[in-house]
Design a protein around this motif. Structure first.
Motif, mmCIF file in Angstrom:
data_model
loop_
_atom_site.group_PDB
_atom_site.id
_atom_site.type_symbol
_atom_site.label_atom_id
_atom_site.label_comp_id
_atom_site.label_asym_id
_atom_site.label_seq_id
_atom_site.Cartn_x
_atom_site.Cartn_y
_atom_site.Cartn_z
ATOM 1 N N ASP A 27 9.060 8.291 -5.569
ATOM 2 C CA ASP A 27 9.402 9.465 -6.372
ATOM 3 C C ASP A 27 8.483 9.584 -7.591
ATOM 4 O OD1 ASP A 27 11.474 10.169 -4.638
ATOM 5 O OD2 ASP A 27 12.931 8.966 -5.746
ATOM 6 N N ARG A 28 8.250 8.482 -8.272
ATOM 7 C CA ARG A 28 7.376 8.478 -9.456
ATOM 8 C C ARG A 28 5.957 8.887 -9.076
ATOM 9 N NH1 ARG A 28 5.722 2.870 -12.203
ATOM 10 N NH2 ARG A 28 4.743 2.754 -10.171
ATOM 11 N N SER A 29 5.452 8.353 -7.988
ATOM 12 C CA SER A 29 4.092 8.676 -7.555
ATOM 13 C C SER A 29 3.988 10.125 -7.083
ATOM 14 C CB SER A 29 3.651 7.726 -6.445
ATOM 15 O OG SER A 29 3.526 6.428 -6.963
ATOM 16 N N ARG A 30 4.973 10.582 -6.304
ATOM 17 C CA ARG A 30 4.965 11.973 -5.838
ATOM 18 C C ARG A 30 4.954 12.918 -7.025
ATOM 19 N NH1 ARG A 30 9.376 12.077 -2.883
ATOM 20 N NH2 ARG A 30 10.630 12.749 -4.640
ATOM 21 N N GLU A 31 5.776 12.645 -8.024
ATOM 22 C CA GLU A 31 5.836 13.495 -9.213
ATOM 23 C C GLU A 31 4.488 13.515 -9.937
ATOM 24 O OE1 GLU A 31 6.196 14.666 -13.275
ATOM 25 O OE2 GLU A 31 5.908 12.575 -12.726
ATOM 26 N N PHE A 32 3.829 12.379 -10.051
ATOM 27 C CA PHE A 32 2.519 12.303 -10.705
ATOM 28 C C PHE A 32 1.500 13.189 -9.971
ATOM 29 C CE2 PHE A 32 -1.760 10.553 -10.611
ATOM 30 C CZ PHE A 32 -2.084 10.522 -11.953
ATOM 31 N N THR A 61 6.107 3.017 0.513
ATOM 32 C CA THR A 61 6.522 1.863 -0.281
ATOM 33 C C THR A 61 5.951 0.566 0.274
ATOM 34 O OG1 THR A 61 8.531 1.661 1.030
ATOM 35 C CG2 THR A 61 8.686 2.936 -1.007
ATOM 36 N N GLU A 62 6.064 -0.461 -0.544
ATOM 37 C CA GLU A 62 5.649 -1.795 -0.127
ATOM 38 C C GLU A 62 6.543 -2.257 1.024
ATOM 39 O OE1 GLU A 62 3.946 -3.817 -4.143
ATOM 40 O OE2 GLU A 62 6.129 -3.823 -3.928
ATOM 41 N N GLY A 63 6.004 -3.157 1.830
ATOM 42 C CA GLY A 63 6.807 -3.678 2.929
ATOM 43 C C GLY A 63 6.089 -4.759 3.697
ATOM 44 N N GLY A 64 6.836 -5.372 4.577
ATOM 45 C CA GLY A 64 6.305 -6.462 5.386
ATOM 46 C C GLY A 64 5.606 -5.978 6.631
ATOM 47 N N PRO A 65 5.238 -6.906 7.464
ATOM 48 C CA PRO A 65 4.552 -6.579 8.712
ATOM 49 C C PRO A 65 5.395 -5.664 9.602
ATOM 50 C CG PRO A 65 4.423 -8.931 8.257
ATOM 51 C CD PRO A 65 5.400 -8.354 7.278
ATOM 52 N N THR A 66 4.701 -4.922 10.454
ATOM 53 C CA THR A 66 5.344 -4.088 11.464
ATOM 54 C C THR A 66 4.787 -4.498 12.824
ATOM 55 O OG1 THR A 66 3.654 -2.378 11.248
ATOM 56 C CG2 THR A 66 5.631 -2.143 9.874
ATOM 57 N N ASP A 67 5.371 -3.978 13.890
ATOM 58 C CA ASP A 67 4.922 -4.393 15.219
ATOM 59 C C ASP A 67 3.461 -4.038 15.506
ATOM 60 O OD1 ASP A 67 5.284 -1.652 15.499
ATOM 61 O OD2 ASP A 67 6.440 -1.793 17.348
ATOM 62 N N ASP A 68 2.925 -3.002 14.827
ATOM 63 C CA ASP A 68 1.539 -2.611 15.068
ATOM 64 C C ASP A 68 0.547 -3.216 14.060
ATOM 65 O OD1 ASP A 68 2.648 -1.056 13.069
ATOM 66 O OD2 ASP A 68 1.743 0.809 13.738
ATOM 67 N N LYS A 69 1.052 -3.913 13.058
ATOM 68 C CA LYS A 69 0.225 -4.688 12.118
ATOM 69 C C LYS A 69 1.006 -5.942 11.730
ATOM 70 C CE LYS A 69 1.150 -1.487 8.259
ATOM 71 N NZ LYS A 69 2.483 -1.939 8.041
ATOM 72 N N PRO A 70 1.157 -6.851 12.688
ATOM 73 C CA PRO A 70 2.074 -7.987 12.551
ATOM 74 C C PRO A 70 1.713 -9.022 11.491
ATOM 75 C CG PRO A 70 0.818 -8.177 14.577
ATOM 76 C CD PRO A 70 0.505 -6.829 13.992
ATOM 77 N N THR A 71 0.512 -8.985 10.944
ATOM 78 C CA THR A 71 0.128 -9.984 9.938
ATOM 79 C C THR A 71 -0.226 -9.346 8.599
ATOM 80 O OG1 THR A 71 -2.197 -9.927 10.618
ATOM 81 C CG2 THR A 71 -0.760 -11.540 11.718
#
Length: 148
Positions: A27-32, A61-71
């Motif tokens: 939200d903060r980034s979108r508003e900027f 947002t920040e986050g962990g690995p996903t199935d298409d970028k597992p590392t």
């Protein structure tokens, strides 16, 4: 789907280039980007997509690995003083853009500086991403075009 967003979701010519920014607060980034750069929100979340003139800024947002970028970990910059990625926006009048975006709350590192081939200045978004705003000058003569 409107014509303004059709090129993002169904790119004419087979591709469209976007900039992905991993942020701490969407939200903060979108508003900027809406307030300072005048971008238009196409999609609110997951990911947030903003149209900026003839391109797009994708914010997630920040986050962990996903199935298409597992590392791969998605993280916003930890240090706004270290450059690893920057947006480079070319404009026809850097001083007018500088004045307009400052009036909207953009905080530039310096005023536009003339480097012979171009005039440029920089600002940072709320997560520290560097945004270069530049106007070609001498470089245009090198490629066979006179500056406007």
């Amino acid at each position: 789907m409107t014509g303004a967003t059709l090129d993002y979701f169904e790119p004419e010519g087979g591709a469209v280039l976007t900039t992905l920014l991993i942020v701490r607060d969407v939200d903060r980034s979108r508003e900027f980007y809406e307030r300072v750069l005048g971008a238009t929100c196409v999609r609110e979340r997951q990911p947030c997509i903003l149209r900026f003139r003839n391109s797009y800024i994708v914010i997630n947002t920040e986050g962990g690995p996903t199935d298409d970028k597992p590392t791969v970990q998605a993280r916003a910059p930890q240090d706004s003083g270290t450059l690893s990625c920057a947006m480079n926006i070319r404009v026809t009048d850097v001083r007018a853009t500088y004045d307009e975006w400052r009036s909207r709350g953009g905080e530039f590192l310096t005023e536009p500086k003339d480097h012979g081939m171009e005039i440029r200045c920089y600002l940072q978004d709320p997560d520290g991403y560097l945004i270069e705003v530049g106007q070609g000058t001498g470089i245009l003569e090198m490629v066979g075009r006179a500056p406007r």
